[in-house]
Structure formats: structure tokens, C-alpha cells
Design a protein around this motif. Structure first.
Motif, PDB file in Angstrom:
ATOM      1  N   UNK A 171      38.827  25.980  43.525  1.00 52.23           N
ATOM      2  CA  UNK A 171      39.895  25.236  42.853  1.00 52.23           C
ATOM      3  C   UNK A 171      41.266  25.667  43.363  1.00 52.23           C
ATOM      4  N   UNK A 172      42.242  24.822  43.139  1.00 50.92           N
ATOM      5  CA  UNK A 172      43.611  25.164  43.501  1.00 50.92           C
ATOM      6  C   UNK A 172      44.045  26.388  42.705  1.00 50.92           C
ATOM      7  N   UNK A 173      44.744  27.293  43.358  1.00 49.09           N
ATOM      8  CA  UNK A 173      45.175  28.525  42.714  1.00 49.09           C
ATOM      9  C   UNK A 173      44.259  29.699  42.974  1.00 49.09           C
ATOM     10  N   UNK A 174      43.209  29.491  43.793  1.00 49.42           N
ATOM     11  CA  UNK A 174      42.286  30.575  44.147  1.00 49.42           C
ATOM     12  C   UNK A 174      42.167  30.655  45.662  1.00 49.42           C
ATOM     13  N   UNK A 175      41.913  31.858  46.162  1.00 54.45           N
ATOM     14  CA  UNK A 175      41.729  32.044  47.597  1.00 54.45           C
ATOM     15  C   UNK A 175      40.797  33.223  47.837  1.00 54.45           C
ATOM     16  N   UNK A 176      39.982  33.110  48.895  1.00 56.75           N
ATOM     17  CA  UNK A 176      39.117  34.200  49.344  1.00 56.75           C
ATOM     18  C   UNK A 176      39.412  34.407  50.821  1.00 56.75           C
ATOM     19  N   UNK A 177      39.806  35.625  51.180  1.00 51.47           N
ATOM     20  CA  UNK A 177      40.180  35.946  52.561  1.00 51.47           C
ATOM     21  C   UNK A 177      39.220  36.997  53.082  1.00 51.47           C
ATOM     22  N   UNK A 178      38.645  36.732  54.237  1.00 50.61           N
ATOM     23  CA  UNK A 178      37.704  37.666  54.848  1.00 50.61           C
ATOM     24  C   UNK A 178      36.554  36.920  55.477  1.00 50.61           C
ATOM     25  N   UNK A 179      36.368  37.134  56.773  1.00 45.09           N
ATOM     26  CA  UNK A 179      35.299  36.458  57.506  1.00 45.09           C
ATOM     27  C   UNK A 179      33.972  37.162  57.253  1.00 45.09           C
ATOM     28  N   UNK A 180      32.851  36.512  57.617  1.00 46.33           N
ATOM     29  CA  UNK A 180      31.548  37.202  57.509  1.00 46.33           C
ATOM     30  C   UNK A 180      31.567  38.516  58.280  1.00 46.33           C
ATOM     31  N   UNK A 181      30.933  39.522  57.723  1.00 41.50           N
ATOM     32  CA  UNK A 181      30.834  40.848  58.338  1.00 41.50           C
ATOM     33  C   UNK A 181      32.149  41.614  58.321  1.00 41.50           C
ATOM     34  N   UNK A 182      33.105  41.173  57.493  1.00 40.06           N
ATOM     35  CA  UNK A 182      34.380  41.889  57.418  1.00 40.06           C
ATOM     36  C   UNK A 182      34.210  43.206  56.677  1.00 40.06           C
ATOM     37  N   UNK A 183      35.158  44.090  56.912  1.00 37.52           N
ATOM     38  CA  UNK A 183      35.216  45.328  56.155  1.00 37.52           C
ATOM     39  C   UNK A 183      36.334  45.281  55.118  1.00 37.52           C
ATOM     40  N   UNK A 184      37.007  44.126  55.018  1.00 35.67           N
ATOM     41  CA  UNK A 184      37.987  43.931  53.951  1.00 35.67           C
ATOM     42  C   UNK A 184      37.903  42.497  53.440  1.00 35.67           C
ATOM     43  N   UNK A 185      37.914  42.358  52.109  1.00 36.88           N
ATOM     44  CA  UNK A 185      37.975  41.049  51.464  1.00 36.88           C
ATOM     45  C   UNK A 185      39.130  41.059  50.472  1.00 36.88           C
ATOM     46  N   UNK A 186      39.832  39.931  50.420  1.00 35.04           N
ATOM     47  CA  UNK A 186      40.932  39.762  49.470  1.00 35.04           C
ATOM     48  C   UNK A 186      40.642  38.517  48.643  1.00 35.04           C
ATOM     49  N   UNK A 187      40.647  38.678  47.329  1.00 32.08           N
ATOM     50  CA  UNK A 187      40.392  37.563  46.420  1.00 32.08           C
ATOM     51  C   UNK A 187      41.624  37.391  45.533  1.00 32.08           C
ATOM     52  N   UNK A 188      42.148  36.164  45.508  1.00 32.25           N
ATOM     53  CA  UNK A 188      43.395  35.876  44.802  1.00 32.25           C
ATOM     54  C   UNK A 188      43.133  34.807  43.741  1.00 32.25           C
ATOM     55  N   UNK A 189      43.606  35.052  42.524  1.00 33.16           N
ATOM     56  CA  UNK A 189      43.507  34.081  41.438  1.00 33.16           C
ATOM     57  C   UNK A 189      44.864  34.003  40.744  1.00 33.16           C
ATOM     58  N   UNK A 190      45.391  32.793  40.604  1.00 31.37           N
ATOM     59  CA  UNK A 190      46.658  32.613  39.905  1.00 31.37           C
ATOM     60  C   UNK A 190      46.531  33.067  38.453  1.00 31.37           C
ATOM     61  N   UNK A 191      47.520  33.809  37.985  1.00 35.24           N
ATOM     62  CA  UNK A 191      47.487  34.286  36.601  1.00 35.24           C
ATOM     63  C   UNK A 191      47.447  33.127  35.612  1.00 35.24           C
ATOM     64  N   UNK A 192      48.028  31.984  35.979  1.00 37.11           N
ATOM     65  CA  UNK A 192      48.051  30.845  35.063  1.00 37.11           C
ATOM     66  C   UNK A 192      46.660  30.304  34.782  1.00 37.11           C
TER      67      UNK A 192
END
Length: 327
Positions: A104-125
Motif C-alpha cells: 500500500x501507499x505509505x509503505x516501502x521495503x528496501x533490500x534485494x534478495x540475499x541482502x545483508x541489510x533490509x529497511x522497512x518503512x511504514x508511515x506513522x499515519x
């Protein structure tokens, strides 16, 4: 707009003390259910988003990694993240998991397969209003060659996992951002600076006061006053993103006119905000407005730049000096 927002420094300090959290919290693999590879997990609540940073270590030789974040707020339970089998995924839970769908809008997942870092973002609203709590858990996995299933580590360690996703989650308060915006206009003109609109003397003047809750917490008893008129009105409740408009009608005076409006609101004590209240703190904004009143007997709405008598007198004096010089 001439605006000024006040949120007392003591209020900020009090909020941090009551919430028991700074802008970021961190955990490592010792906080997870297993410790077969290294994990550093950070939750950053600064700004308009909640951001989870997942850093993996000690997984040399892996061929697939992923992480999934589970969130439960007052209205729903959902999951987002990267699955080694499904890629970036979003699902909702209502006694069972829905099929995967786009984020959904306001969410993001950053990190390719086999990554050693993942970033997950969710709008506070998307999680609720300021001062409310939401609960969450996270699953981190890695698969090594020759293994038929991945090694999964979860936080909190006793979280109910996929079959009971709402059990034993950790809960976090959404930071409070209390603010409001006041926009005042005169006969539909913003008129922050003089002279503003020209209005015939004794005609009606309509002032409009538009108040918007620009924060993430309900505001109560929002009081709007005008330094030339007095009390304009009180708005009992103004929810985040909501605007309300008040009006006042007066009679135009002659000459340049200025008045200053002020709006003051009190952040509401939310039923889930268990550690204290904000009753002694407030937010404020103000806005100027102008008009120039002219006399209809003159037949002109031009704004005078000098007193006509002074202009005539000056011309007469100049003529007298010129004639004296010629004599």
C-alpha cells in the motif's frame, strides 16, 4: 502567511520521559528466539515514518535471506517484507492470511534478495494517532546450501509467529506531534501585508478564520481570538488533518486597518496514552490581515500617499518662492 507555532520544550521533554523511548531503539541477536547468525535491529521513529533497519552478519555461504515485519494496530494485523519464496510481499490477517498483494501507499521495503541489510518503512499515519500504541514483531531468515528449510530468528523471542501473529508482540507508542495552522482572510483576500483589499467605509467586512490540525493527535478546545474583535469561537475537537472555518462580520472603518488572529489548542489525552497527559501544554499559531477603508464621498478608492492639504500648501510655497526670485 505570517505564522508562528509554539510547542513548549518542556512538553517535548515530558513526552520523552513518559514514553520511555528515544527516537531510535536497538536490539541484537540475543533478543531473538535463536542466535545462529548475527542480527542488529533498529527502530527509528523520527520524522513522519517508523523505520526498521535489519542488519545481518555471520551468514557467509548463505544463498537466500529475507525479513518480514508483522504489525497490529487497533484496526488490523498485516505483514510486509521480503520473502525468499515470494519476493516483496504484503498480506493481511483476519483469522487467516490473505493472498499476497502490492505494498500500500505509505509503505516501502528496501533490500534485494540475499541482502545483508533490509529497511522497512511504514508511515506513522497508517499506524494511528500520536500517543497511541501499535504492536509489532519481526522474522529474519537465511538459508544455507544443502538445507531444505531456512533458519528463522524472531523478535520478540516468544512471539506467537504465523499461526498466532497477535500474541506476545512488542508494543511501541507513536510519537506525538502536536501542531496547528491558522489562515485568516479579509473578504477572501489573504492580506498578510498592508494595505490589503480596498473597502468602502461602512461596508461589511467578512473575516474568515481557517484552522487546521497539522499534527498527529486530536486537539481540544481550539480557541480562536482576534485582537480587535475578541473571541471568535471555540472548536471542541479538531482531529489530525481536519480543518474548520469560523467567520466574523464587521463594518469597514476609514483608513488602514490591521488585526491579528490567534488560535490555541490543547493536545487531547488519548485513551491508550497510559503514562500521563498533556493537559498543561498547548500549541498556537497566529495570522495577520489587513484592509484599507476609503470614503465613498471622494468617489475614489485610491490609497492616498500624502495629505492633500500638505500637497496644496507645498505647491503654493514653491510658487511664492519662484515669484520672489524673479522679482
Amino acid at each position: 502567511m505570517v505564522g508562528y507555532k509554539i510547542l513548549l520544550i518542556s512538553c517535548i521533554a515530558l513526552l520523552l520521559a513518559m514514553s520511555g523511548m528515544a527516537a531510535a531503539e536497538s536490539w541484537n541477536e540475543s533478543d531473538f528466539s535463536q542466535q545462529e547468525f548475527g542480527i542488529n535491529l533498529t527502530l527509528d521513529s523520527a520524522g513522519d515514518n517508523m523505520t526498521w533497519y535489519v542488519n545481518l552478519s555471520g551468514i557467509d555461504g548463505h544463498w537466500s535471506t529475507g525479513t518480514q515485519l508483522l504489525i497490529n494496530n487497533s484496526s488490523q494485523t498485516f505483514m510486509l517484507g521480503r520473502s525468499p519464496a515470494e519476493g516483496i510481499v504484503y498480506k493481511e490477517y483476519n483469522g487467516g492470511w490473505s493472498s499476497a498483494s502490492p505494498l500500500p501507499e505509505g509503505m516501502a521495503v528496501i533490500g534485494a534478495p540475499n541482502s545483508e541489510q533490509y529497511i522497512i518503512v511504514v508511515s506513522q499515519s497508517l499506524l494511528g494517532n500520536g500517543g497511541e500504541y501499535f504492536c509489532w514483531a519481526i522474522n529474519v531468515e537465511a538459508t544455507w546450501p544443502g538445507h531444505t528449510s531456512s533458519v528463522q530468528q524472531q523478535f520478540p523471542a516468544d512471539w506467537g509467529r504465523w499461526s498466532s501473529p497477535d500474541e506476545n508482540m512488542t508494543c511501541t507508542m507513536i510519537p506525538i506531534d502536536a501542531s496547528l495552522d491558522l489562515e485568516k482572510s479579509t473578504n477572501g483576500d489573504d492580506a498578510d501585508e498592508a494595505p490589503g483589499p480596498t473597502i468602502p467605509r461602512l461596508d461589511d467586512v467578512t473575516w474568515t478564520y481557517n484552522v487546521t490540525n497539522t499534527g498527529n493527535i486530536n486537539l481540544t478546545n481550539v480557541t480562536v481570538t482576534d485582537d480587535m474583535i475578541g473571541l471568535i469561537g471555540v472548536i471542541p475537537l479538531l482531529m489530525p488533518g481536519e480543518s474548520m472555518e469560523l467567520t466574523e462580520i464587521g463594518i469597514a472603518q476609514f483608513g488602514q486597518y490591521e488585526n491579528n488572529a490567534t488560535a490555541v489548542g490543547t493536545p487531547a489525552v488519548n485513551r491508550n496514552f497510559e503514562n500521563g497527559n498533556l493537559n498543561n501544554h498547548y500549541v498556537m499559531d497566529y495570522d495577520l490581515s489587513h484592509y484599507f477603508g476609503y470614503s465613498t464621498s471622494s468617489g475614489s478608492s485610491d490609497i492616498p500617499t500624502a495629505n492633500p492639504l500638505l500637497v496644496i500648501g507645498g505647491i503654493g510655497l514653491a510658487v511664492a518662492l519662484f515669484l520672489r526670485r524673479e522679482m
